[in-house]
Structure formats: structure tokens, C-alpha cells
Design an enzyme around this catalytic site. Structure first.
Site, PDB file in Angstrom:
ATOM      1  N   LYS A 194       0.755  -0.965  -0.035  1.00  0.00           N
ATOM      2  CA  LYS A 194       0.449   0.274  -0.391  1.00  0.00           C
ATOM      3  C   LYS A 194       0.557   1.096  -0.372  1.00  0.00           C
ATOM      4  O   LYS A 194       1.520   1.881   1.084  1.00  0.00           O
ATOM      5  CB  LYS A 194      -1.145   0.630   1.454  1.00  0.00           C
ATOM      6  CG  LYS A 194      -2.218   0.883   1.616  1.00  0.00           C
ATOM      7  CD  LYS A 194      -2.418   1.985   0.908  1.00  0.00           C
ATOM      8  CE  LYS A 194      -2.353   2.585   1.966  1.00  0.00           C
ATOM      9  NZ  LYS A 194      -1.951   4.132   2.063  1.00  0.00           N
ATOM     10  N   GLU A 268       8.230   0.285  12.137  1.00  0.00           N
ATOM     11  CA  GLU A 268       9.131   1.575  11.788  1.00  0.00           C
ATOM     12  C   GLU A 268       8.858   2.924  11.872  1.00  0.00           C
ATOM     13  O   GLU A 268       8.333   2.785  11.092  1.00  0.00           O
ATOM     14  CB  GLU A 268      10.004   1.725  10.652  1.00  0.00           C
ATOM     15  CG  GLU A 268      10.862   0.329  10.324  1.00  0.00           C
ATOM     16  CD  GLU A 268      12.105  -0.010  11.251  1.00  0.00           C
ATOM     17  OE1 GLU A 268      12.266   0.945  12.113  1.00  0.00           O
ATOM     18  OE2 GLU A 268      12.025  -1.766  11.582  1.00  0.00           O
ATOM     19  N   CYS A 303      12.826   9.731   9.594  1.00  0.00           N
ATOM     20  CA  CYS A 303      13.068   9.269  10.555  1.00  0.00           C
ATOM     21  C   CYS A 303      14.088   9.035  11.501  1.00  0.00           C
ATOM     22  O   CYS A 303      14.116   9.050  12.885  1.00  0.00           O
ATOM     23  CB  CYS A 303      12.074   7.906  11.016  1.00  0.00           C
ATOM     24  SG  CYS A 303      12.884   6.318   9.511  1.00  0.00           S
ATOM     25  N   GLU A 404       8.900  14.908  17.493  1.00  0.00           N
ATOM     26  CA  GLU A 404       9.228  14.402  15.845  1.00  0.00           C
ATOM     27  C   GLU A 404       8.558  15.256  14.560  1.00  0.00           C
ATOM     28  O   GLU A 404       6.765  15.688  14.447  1.00  0.00           O
ATOM     29  CB  GLU A 404       9.016  13.238  15.430  1.00  0.00           C
ATOM     30  CG  GLU A 404       9.379  13.014  13.635  1.00  0.00           C
ATOM     31  CD  GLU A 404       9.343  11.460  13.439  1.00  0.00           C
ATOM     32  OE1 GLU A 404       7.831  11.359  13.217  1.00  0.00           O
ATOM     33  OE2 GLU A 404      10.145  10.860  12.978  1.00  0.00           O
TER      34      GLU A 404
HETATM   35  P1  NAI Z   1       1.028   7.543   8.988  1.00  0.00           P
HETATM   36  O1  NAI Z   1       2.129   6.977   9.909  1.00  0.00           O
HETATM   37  O2  NAI Z   1       0.100   8.470   8.666  1.00  0.00           O
HETATM   38  O3  NAI Z   1       1.036   7.463   7.024  1.00  0.00           O
HETATM   39  C1  NAI Z   1       2.440   6.250   6.833  1.00  0.00           C
HETATM   40  C2  NAI Z   1       1.374   4.925   5.620  1.00  0.00           C
HETATM   41  O4  NAI Z   1       0.629   4.246   6.424  1.00  0.00           O
HETATM   42  C3  NAI Z   1       0.349   5.622   4.268  1.00  0.00           C
HETATM   43  O5  NAI Z   1       0.908   4.822   3.450  1.00  0.00           O
HETATM   44  C4  NAI Z   1      -0.757   5.564   5.251  1.00  0.00           C
HETATM   45  O6  NAI Z   1      -1.414   5.667   3.632  1.00  0.00           O
HETATM   46  C5  NAI Z   1      -1.093   4.590   6.010  1.00  0.00           C
HETATM   47  N1  NAI Z   1      -2.144   5.176   6.853  1.00  0.00           N
HETATM   48  C6  NAI Z   1      -2.120   5.631   7.867  1.00  0.00           C
HETATM   49  N2  NAI Z   1      -3.000   5.752   8.393  1.00  0.00           N
HETATM   50  C7  NAI Z   1      -3.766   3.997   8.100  1.00  0.00           C
HETATM   51  C8  NAI Z   1      -4.232   3.452   9.068  1.00  0.00           C
HETATM   52  N3  NAI Z   1      -5.604   3.585   9.745  1.00  0.00           N
HETATM   53  N4  NAI Z   1      -4.347   1.772   8.627  1.00  0.00           N
HETATM   54  C9  NAI Z   1      -3.558   1.781   7.654  1.00  0.00           C
HETATM   55  N5  NAI Z   1      -2.419   2.344   7.029  1.00  0.00           N
HETATM   56  C10 NAI Z   1      -2.769   4.092   6.626  1.00  0.00           C
HETATM   57  O7  NAI Z   1       1.733   9.408   8.250  1.00  0.00           O
HETATM   58  P2  NAI Z   1       1.434  10.701   7.880  1.00  0.00           P
HETATM   59  O8  NAI Z   1      -0.032  10.747   7.735  1.00  0.00           O
HETATM   60  O9  NAI Z   1       2.072  10.612   6.389  1.00  0.00           O
HETATM   61  O10 NAI Z   1       2.689  11.806   8.256  1.00  0.00           O
HETATM   62  C11 NAI Z   1       2.010  12.203   9.784  1.00  0.00           C
HETATM   63  C12 NAI Z   1       3.498  12.780  10.127  1.00  0.00           C
HETATM   64  O11 NAI Z   1       4.164  10.945  10.703  1.00  0.00           O
HETATM   65  C13 NAI Z   1       4.682  12.984   9.973  1.00  0.00           C
HETATM   66  O12 NAI Z   1       4.398  14.526   9.977  1.00  0.00           O
HETATM   67  C14 NAI Z   1       6.230  12.510  10.337  1.00  0.00           C
HETATM   68  O13 NAI Z   1       6.267  13.105  11.927  1.00  0.00           O
HETATM   69  C15 NAI Z   1       5.499  10.651  11.016  1.00  0.00           C
HETATM   70  N6  NAI Z   1       6.017   9.605   9.733  1.00  0.00           N
HETATM   71  C16 NAI Z   1       7.290   9.279   9.971  1.00  0.00           C
HETATM   72  C17 NAI Z   1       7.280   8.360   8.920  1.00  0.00           C
HETATM   73  C18 NAI Z   1       8.850   7.110   9.067  1.00  0.00           C
HETATM   74  O14 NAI Z   1      10.097   7.216   8.322  1.00  0.00           O
HETATM   75  N7  NAI Z   1       9.039   6.917  10.637  1.00  0.00           N
HETATM   76  C19 NAI Z   1       7.176   8.862   8.072  1.00  0.00           C
HETATM   77  C20 NAI Z   1       6.198   9.270   6.887  1.00  0.00           C
HETATM   78  C21 NAI Z   1       5.495  10.314   8.382  1.00  0.00           C
END
Ligand code: NAI
Ligand code: MG
Length: 502
Positions: A194, A268, A303, A404
Site C-alpha cells: 500500500k 518502523e 525518522c 518529531e
Molecule cells: P502515516 O503514518 O499516517 O502514514 C504512513 C502510511 O500509513 C501511509 O501509507 C498511510 O496511507 C498509511 N496509513 C495511514 N492511516 C492508516 C490506517 N489507519 N491504517 C493503515 N494504514 C494507514 O504518516 P503521515 O500521515 O504521512 O505523516 C504524519 C507524520 O508521521 C509525519 O509528520 C511524520 O512525523 C511521521 N512520519 C514518519 C515516517 C517515518 O519514516 N517514520 C514516515 C512518514 C511520516
């Protein structure tokens, strides 16, 4: 047996706009590019210019259902193939991807705003390398013999889990996808990826390329939003494992659903990685390490970003001046331009979030050292550019040091005493990565033992490597990615077999 390196049957397309249009509105299910069951799509936007460059298929439960059906069918036959044959095919995928590094780099730049030269090309290269690396590890899917009794032969065997759901974010989508799917496939699983809503097209292109080599349905890709597409994938009864990279908040949601199903997860999540610079450190190396560690070339969207830099009082001002001068010299501009070091933030939501943190840092009494210059070209005026900011004068208790940010904002925090630096470095809910900079051998070794993080580095700040196991402690996550360990521990079940010979 595969003998020659396969040339990719798809011609690389170096114009990312043209490629974005041809990939528009599709999932990959059962070996074919297909629209969403509902026919719905959503816009893919170029954050450097604000224009819509393509569409992505709007995935929902019906699409998950179709992908699971295709994956279930393909997985049984795949798991029965000899491990080395699976490995050869996955390595072939890596070699085919090698021919597409440039086009993939351009496409990922177009949809995420990451600079082509400093970021996207590097990422696309590691993507293909990860497939080659994991392909070669196939013979290592070995079990053990257990000295239970001379008359009861006892062995363990590694078996695939079945269908793996891989949910990826937008910051390094190709690399993070590779570290999930390559080991999962080599271990005999089928995979459903996804993609992140902000970055679906380059991921789809990778899937289209490897689909020329892998059996249809073994590998499926859905685009869509978290609650509409990610949640039904996690909840599907036939999905036996979820590997997720993203926010702590979403990680918790994924873990709760997985707990109901009692399936394993790899998470992660976020970080607030400390970098400790002692008074005797080589300052130029430490400054260079802060720039790599902070991922300024990725607008800090990492991250592992070194977003808390603890610097000894005696070198604090010098360190900040040198860091500011180096970041000032970095060029912000059109992400597709070869001269550009720093591109844009990925989306308006992230842009607002980062601006909010910069305002919060100032409100908390921090001094903002704003670096580099915004691009002046008229065409880039809608671009989501944020000048990097180095904050001084904040403490480890400030919001900026605790949360973060995921933007080009770091805090340099002054300390007087080594013990105080270690205590503060560990005083965080996160535990992904940490570094210490010193030539004092005793202190360096001591810090490696005491820093609470999944990865501790001394006098360097290297990025993720395919053969180095990577993953956090505390709220930074569960489990490891990259390395042989990740494939064995997170994409297989261990079965014990006992044979009574008496
Ligand atoms: P997110 O964690 O919501 O999204 C990451 C992935 O999870 C995307 O593919 C999203 O569509 C999916 N997702 C979202 N809600 C879901 C659910 N209920 N069930 C299953 N999958 C789901 O992160 P987002 O909204 O892109 O960014 C928000 C914050 O998260 C950022 O500002 C940052 O601080 C952090 N982040 C951290 C990352 C890392 O590498 N650890 C990567 C991206 C964001
Ligand atoms: Mg989200």
C-alpha cells in the site's frame, strides 16, 4: 535456471511528466495494471510547482479483496519453488531496476519534491541493490538441528507466513518498499504493497518493472488513503503479517488491529535521534555528520533525523557557526535541477506542520538561525520550500526537542558534562538512532553501551544500508528491517519437526 541478466522489457522513460501520465489511475493486481473497483482516483501533485501531474487509483476494501485473492493463488506455487530459484528471480528484479534508476529518480522527485541529485538518484540505486542483496541471501533460509535425544531427530524449518501487507510512507518510498518486499518474497511470501497517498507513482513503476519477472499476483500494489485502503489491508483475515513504516499514531492503530487478528507486525516509527558532540570532537567531521544526520537534503523528512544535537559549551558557538555556514551554502531550488541540494516539503499538510514547529520554537524562546535562500524563480513560487532552521537556546524539555518535526529544523542544545548529555539524550520517548562524536575512546565505548537506540554510531552518521539491521526501541518501533536477521525473524515462521526413530 536463469542464466543471463534480464534486460528490463520496459523502456526507461526519462520525462517524468509523461511517465506519470501513463501510470495514472492504476493499481497492480494479479499481474495487470487495473483501475480501482470503484473507478475513483485522486490527484498526484508536484510540490515544487503545485501542479497536478497525474492520478492515483483510490483503493478501498474491494481492491484489497481482489489483491488478496490474487496473492493467495500465487503464493502457494511460489513457496514450493526452491529458495535459490526465488532468490535468483528477486535478484533479477534488482538488475532490471538498475536500468531504471534515472527514470525512477526523476519520477520520485516529481511527486515528492526531493532533490534529484542529492536524494532521489541515491534512493533509486539502493532500491535495486536491495533486491540483489536479498536475492543472494535465499540459501540462508536455513533451520537448525536440536540435540533433543539420539532417537528423536529434531529440526526447525523456516516457512513463509503467506500474504504480507506492506504499508509505506512517502519520505523514502522506494528504499523502504525494497526493504519490505525483497526479503518477504525471497522467504516465499506473496506481498501486497500500500503506497503513501503523496507518492504512489514511482512505487507503481517499480511494481510494473518487477511484474515482468515475478509470477502474476505474487506481488500486488494498491494506492489509496490510510483509513480507506491501509486499514482494510491490515484487517483482512488472509493477511498474515503487516510491515509498516510511518507515524507512531498510525503504528498504534495498525498494531491494535493486528493484535485482534494475532498476527506479527514490524513497525518502523518515529524518532528524535540525539547526536552528542564532545569538546574534543573533530568539528568539521561533526558538522558534516550533522548535515547528513539531519537529512537537510531531504528537508529533514527522516525518522532518523539528528534533530537533537547536544554540543559541549566550549565548542557550541563555533559548531553552530560552522553548521550554519555549511547549510547556508546548500542550494534550494527546482528539485529536478542538477544544481539543487534541497527541494521541497512533500505536502501542504507537512508544510503547515513544519511552519507550526518553527513558530513554536520561537515562542518557547529559542533563537532561530535560518539558513540557505529561498529560490526566486517565478515558476517555483507555489513550491513548498522551507528554509532550514537551526535552533539554539532551547532545552531538551522544549516541544521542539520532544516531538518529531519531520522537517528541516534541528535543535542544538548546550551541555557542560558528559553524564548530563547521556541522560538528556536518553530522555525521550523515542529510540531509533544515536551518534557520539569524540576521540576519547573510553567515552565513545561507554556511550555505545548506554545510549538507548536501535542503532548507535561513533564519529559517523551513515544512512540505512541493506545489510545492517535497522529498527528502534521504545516508541520508535518493533522489529528490524534490512539484514539477514530481518528476513529470517520477520518474514518466516519457524516450524519444529520431531521424528521418533526408536
Ligand atoms: P502515516 O503514518 O499516517 O502514514 C504512513 C502510511 O500509513 C501511509 O501509507 C498511510 O496511507 C498509511 N496509513 C495511514 N492511516 C492508516 C490506517 N489507519 N491504517 C493503515 N494504514 C494507514 O504518516 P503521515 O500521515 O504521512 O505523516 C504524519 C507524520 O508521521 C509525519 O509528520 C511524520 O512525523 C511521521 N512520519 C514518519 C515516517 C517515518 O519514516 N517514520 C514516515 C512518514 C511520516
Ligand atoms: Mg496520517
Amino acid at each position: 535456471m536463469t542464466t543471463a541478466t534480464p534486460a528490463s522489457p520496459l523502456t526507461p522513460t526519462l520525462d517524468p511528466h509523461a511517465l506519470a501520465r501513463t501510470l495514472s489511475g492504476k493499481h497492480l493486481i494479479g499481474g495487470a495494471l487495473v483501475p480501482a473497483a470503484s473507478g475513483r482516483t485522486f490527484d498526484v501533485v508536484n510540490p515544487a510547482r503545485g501542479d497536478v501531474v497525474g492520478q492515483a487509483a483510490f483503493g478501498e476494501a474491494a481492491d484489497v479483496e481482489a489483491a488478496v485473492a490474487a496473492a493467495a493463488k500465487a503464493q502457494k506455487e511460489w513457496a514450493r519453488r526452491p529458495a535459490r530459484e526465488r532468490g535468483r528471480l528477486v535478484a533479477d528484479c534488482g538488475r532490471a531496476l538498475q536500468a531504471h534508476v534515472e527514470e525512477l529518480a526523476r519520477l520520485i522527485t516529481l511527486e515528492t519534491g526531493k532533490a534529484l541529485r542529492t536524494e532521489s538518484r541515491v534512493e533509486a540505486g539502493v532500491l535495486s541493490d536491495s533486491f540483489v542483496f536479498y536475492g543472494g541471501l535465499a540459501p540462508e533460509l536455513k533451520g537448525e538441528t536440536v540435540p533433543f535425544s539420539p532417537t528423536v531427530m529434531t529440526i526447525t524449518q523456516r516457512e513463509p507466513i503467506g500474504i504480507v501487507g506492506a504499508i509505506i510512507p512517502w519520505n523514502v518510498p522506494l528504499l523502504l518498499m525494497a526493504l519490505k518486499i525483497a526479503p518477504a518474497l525471497v522467504a516465499g511470501n506473496a506481498v501486497i504493497v500500500k503506497s503513501a497517498e503523496e507518492a504512489p507513482l514511482a512505487v507503481l513503476r517499480v511494481c510494473q518493472i518487477i511484474n515482468q519477472i515475478l509470477p502474476p499476483g505474487l506481488f500486488n500494489m494498491l494506492s489509496g488513503f490510510g483509513p480507506d485502503c491501509g486499514a482494510p489491508l491490515v484487517a483482512h483475515p488472509k493477511v498474515g503479517k503487516i510491515t509498516f513504516t510511518g507515524s507512531v499514531e498510525t503504528g498504534r492503530i495498525v498494531y491494535r488491529t493486528a493484535a485482534e487478528k494475532l498476527i506479527p507486525v514490524t513497525l518502523e516509527l518515529g524518532g528524535k535521534s540525539p547526536m552528542i558532540v564532545l569538546a574534543d570532537a573533530d568539528l568539521d567531521k561533526a558538522v558534516a555528520g550533522a548535515i547528513t544526520g539531519m537529512r537537510f537534503t531531504r528537508q529533514g523528512q527522516s525518522c532518523t533525523a539528528a534533530s537533537r544535537i547536544f554540543v559541549h559549551r566550549s565548542i557550541h558557538d563555533d559548531f553552530v557557526a560552522r553548521l550554519k555556514a555549511k547549510v547556508d551554502a546548500m542550494v534550494m531550488g527546482d528539485p529536478l535541477d542538477e544544481k539543487t541540494d534541497i527541494g521541497t516539503i512533500v505536502s501542504p499538510q507537512q508544510f503547515e506542520k513544519v511552519q507550526g514547529y518553527i513558530a513554536a520554537g520561537k515562542a518557547e524562546g529559542g533563537t532561530a538561525h535560518t539558513c540557505s535562500a529561498l529560490p526566486t524563480a517565478e515558476a517555483l513560487s507555489p513550491g513548498l520550500f522551507v528554509q532550514p532552521v537551526i535552533f539554539t537556546g532551547l532545552t531538551n524539555d522544549s516541544r521542539l526537542a520532544r516531538e518529531e518535526i519531520f522537517g528541516p529544523v534541528t535543535c542544538v542544545i548546550v551541555f557542560d558534562d558528559y553524564e548530563e548529555a547521556i541522560t538528556q539524550a536518553n530522555d525521550t520517548e523515542y529510540g531509533l538512532a544515536a551518534t557520539i562524536w569524540t576521540n576519547d575512546l573510553k567515552k565513545a565505548l561507554d556511550a555505545t553501551q548506554r545510549l538507548e537506540a536501535g542503532l548507535v554510531q561513533v564519529n559517523q552518521n551513515l544512512v540505512v544500508q541493506p545489510n545492517i539491521s535497522y529498527g528502534g526501541v521504545k516508541t520508535s518501533g518493533l522489529g528490524k528491517e534490512a539484514s539477514l536477521e530481518a528476513m529470517l525473524e520477520h518474514f518466516t515462521h519457524k516450524k519444529t519437526i520431531m521424528i521418533n526413530m526408536a
